[in-house]
Write a protein that holds these residues in place. Structure first.
Motif, PDB file in Angstrom:
ATOM      1  N   ALA A   1       1.069  -1.217  -0.077  1.00  0.00           N
ATOM      2  CA  ALA A   1      -0.108  -0.269   0.496  1.00  0.00           C
ATOM      3  C   ALA A   1       1.268   1.149   0.117  1.00  0.00           C
ATOM      4  O   ALA A   1       0.784   2.098  -0.355  1.00  0.00           O
ATOM      5  CB  ALA A   1      -0.795   0.286   1.233  1.00  0.00           C
ATOM      6  N   LEU A   2       1.876   1.017   0.541  1.00  0.00           N
ATOM      7  CA  LEU A   2       2.593   2.441   0.635  1.00  0.00           C
ATOM      8  C   LEU A   2       3.012   2.411  -0.468  1.00  0.00           C
ATOM      9  O   LEU A   2       3.665   3.623  -1.116  1.00  0.00           O
ATOM     10  CB  LEU A   2       3.815   2.099   1.616  1.00  0.00           C
ATOM     11  N   ARG A   3       3.750   1.942  -0.873  1.00  0.00           N
ATOM     12  CA  ARG A   3       4.628   1.189  -2.411  1.00  0.00           C
ATOM     13  C   ARG A   3       3.215   2.325  -3.478  1.00  0.00           C
ATOM     14  O   ARG A   3       3.551   3.147  -4.870  1.00  0.00           O
ATOM     15  CB  ARG A   3       4.736   0.404  -3.085  1.00  0.00           C
TER      16      ARG A   3
ATOM     17  N   ARG B   1       6.111   9.023  -7.884  1.00  0.00           N
ATOM     18  CA  ARG B   1       7.366   8.523  -7.946  1.00  0.00           C
ATOM     19  C   ARG B   1       7.512   7.784  -7.821  1.00  0.00           C
ATOM     20  O   ARG B   1       7.092   6.082  -7.733  1.00  0.00           O
ATOM     21  CB  ARG B   1       7.477   9.448  -6.469  1.00  0.00           C
ATOM     22  N   ARG B   2       9.308   6.998  -7.963  1.00  0.00           N
ATOM     23  CA  ARG B   2       9.929   6.029  -7.954  1.00  0.00           C
ATOM     24  C   ARG B   2       9.949   5.906  -7.005  1.00  0.00           C
ATOM     25  O   ARG B   2       9.865   6.440  -5.213  1.00  0.00           O
ATOM     26  CB  ARG B   2      11.294   6.135  -9.014  1.00  0.00           C
ATOM     27  N   THR B   3       9.976   4.590  -6.604  1.00  0.00           N
ATOM     28  CA  THR B   3      10.327   4.333  -4.710  1.00  0.00           C
ATOM     29  C   THR B   3      11.150   2.099  -5.171  1.00  0.00           C
ATOM     30  O   THR B   3       9.830   1.425  -5.893  1.00  0.00           O
ATOM     31  CB  THR B   3       8.784   3.800  -3.888  1.00  0.00           C
ATOM     32  N   VAL B   4      11.420   2.080  -3.918  1.00  0.00           N
ATOM     33  CA  VAL B   4      12.620   0.516  -4.041  1.00  0.00           C
ATOM     34  C   VAL B   4      12.311   0.538  -2.687  1.00  0.00           C
ATOM     35  O   VAL B   4      12.834   1.373  -1.988  1.00  0.00           O
ATOM     36  CB  VAL B   4      13.691   0.420  -4.806  1.00  0.00           C
ATOM     37  N   LEU B   5      11.886  -0.504  -2.105  1.00  0.00           N
ATOM     38  CA  LEU B   5      12.250  -0.828  -0.624  1.00  0.00           C
ATOM     39  C   LEU B   5      12.724  -1.801  -0.599  1.00  0.00           C
ATOM     40  O   LEU B   5      12.831  -3.748  -0.915  1.00  0.00           O
ATOM     41  CB  LEU B   5      10.468  -1.115  -0.337  1.00  0.00           C
ATOM     42  N   PHE B   6      13.261  -2.198   0.849  1.00  0.00           N
ATOM     43  CA  PHE B   6      14.275  -3.005   0.894  1.00  0.00           C
ATOM     44  C   PHE B   6      13.771  -3.824   2.069  1.00  0.00           C
ATOM     45  O   PHE B   6      13.521  -3.214   3.168  1.00  0.00           O
ATOM     46  CB  PHE B   6      15.830  -3.070   0.897  1.00  0.00           C
ATOM     47  N   ASN B   7      12.977  -5.141   2.121  1.00  0.00           N
ATOM     48  CA  ASN B   7      12.909  -5.335   3.431  1.00  0.00           C
ATOM     49  C   ASN B   7      13.775  -6.164   4.116  1.00  0.00           C
ATOM     50  O   ASN B   7      14.295  -7.931   3.329  1.00  0.00           O
ATOM     51  CB  ASN B   7      11.875  -6.721   3.066  1.00  0.00           C
ATOM     52  N   SER B   8      14.536  -6.022   5.228  1.00  0.00           N
ATOM     53  CA  SER B   8      16.116  -6.489   5.559  1.00  0.00           C
ATOM     54  C   SER B   8      15.974  -6.140   7.093  1.00  0.00           C
ATOM     55  O   SER B   8      15.740  -5.229   7.638  1.00  0.00           O
ATOM     56  CB  SER B   8      17.447  -6.312   4.527  1.00  0.00           C
ATOM     57  N   ASN B   9      16.733  -7.093   8.036  1.00  0.00           N
ATOM     58  CA  ASN B   9      17.320  -7.185   9.186  1.00  0.00           C
ATOM     59  C   ASN B   9      18.054  -6.445   9.079  1.00  0.00           C
ATOM     60  O   ASN B   9      19.329  -7.103   9.125  1.00  0.00           O
ATOM     61  CB  ASN B   9      17.071  -7.892   9.776  1.00  0.00           C
TER      62      ASN B   9
END
Length: 257
Positions: free
Chosen positions: A45-47, A55-63
């Motif tokens: 939903a954020l993306r 706008r472009r968006t790149v999201l990383f799910n990382s610890n």
């Protein structure tokens, strides 16, 4: 010219609100978050909301408590951001720590203290170093970190996080001096008590929020959007002389009682 903002802790609370505000301001968004599978619809939903602004968006799910993961994300960012582009804004909004008393049964362990100060304090330096080593940070630029009134007040079970906030503020001052030649400002935002997932893990958070509500002269709690608006203001070129500071965003809560 493309402007990128990197938001560490982008999936909820102040980080999410700031990512959305910066996107509305015209920044493309790189976001780092740590969420289980059940939370992924919220991330999508954020993306969608950011991309809906064009706008472009790149999201990383990382610890990112693991240095190898942080370095992997930084390397991926270097591949994502074109050679002619760079990151103009870094927002460090990480709530990844231990809320336990310092003494007695169930108190914080040595490892608890080390991890909390590492991820919520020293981590800011690691991200800044990583971006500079990869020539990813633009000049002029902006760096923001999120602190709290717990840096100077004693709250039940908040000791490990309070120590981390003091570390964070010390790093903010030092980085502000060392980055001045690059025209990169570094500031902490001290929000009032804000109803976020991070607040709700603090033991006694209901009482903490109620007390803040009684103190606040505006008769309400701070919102993540209030914080996002302050970040947006400080990104303006006219704020270039504000650096090494702890900027309050609490509607007068901290001075009212």
């Amino acid at each position: 010219m493309t402007r990128w903002a990197l938001v560490i802790g982008a999936s909820s609370g102040m980080g999410r609100a700031t990512a959305l505000k910066l996107a509305a301001d015209g920044y493309d968004i790189l976001g780092v978050h740590l969420d289980r599978r059940a939370a992924l619809p919220r991330i999508e939903a954020l993306r969608a909301e950011i991309e809906g602004m064009g706008r472009r968006t790149v999201l990383f799910n990382s610890n990112i408590s693991a240095s190898t993961n942080r370095k992997a994300v930084l390397d991926h960012i270097r591949e994502t951001v074109a050679a002619t582009e760079g990151i103009s804004v870094l927002v460090h909004s990480v709530a990844f720590g231990v809320t336990k008393p310092l003494l007695g049964p169930g108190s914080a362990t040595e490892e608890d203290l080390t991890i909390t100060c590492g991820v919520m304090g020293h981590d800011l330096v690691h991200w800044v170093r990583g971006l500079l080593e990869r020539n990813l940070f633009e000049s002029p630029g902006r760096i923001f970190a999120m602190t709290s009134e717990g840096d100077r007040r004693a709250w039940p079970s908040y000791g490990p996080v309070a120590a981390a906030k003091c570390v964070l503020e010390a790093h903010t001052r030092q980085l502000a001096v060392e980055l001045a030649a690059r025209k990169i400002t570094v500031n902490c935002i001290l929000a009032g008590v804000t109803d976020t997932p991070a607040l709700r893990v603090i033991p006694g958070h209901d009482e903490l929020a109620a007390a803040a509500l009684r103190r606040n002269p505006h008769g309400r709690l701070t919102t993540p959007e209030d914080v996002a608006n302050v970040v947006s203001l400080l990104c303006d070129s006219r704020a270039a002389w504000i650096t090494g500071s702890v900027v309050s965003c609490d509607g007068g809560e901290s001075v009212a009682g």
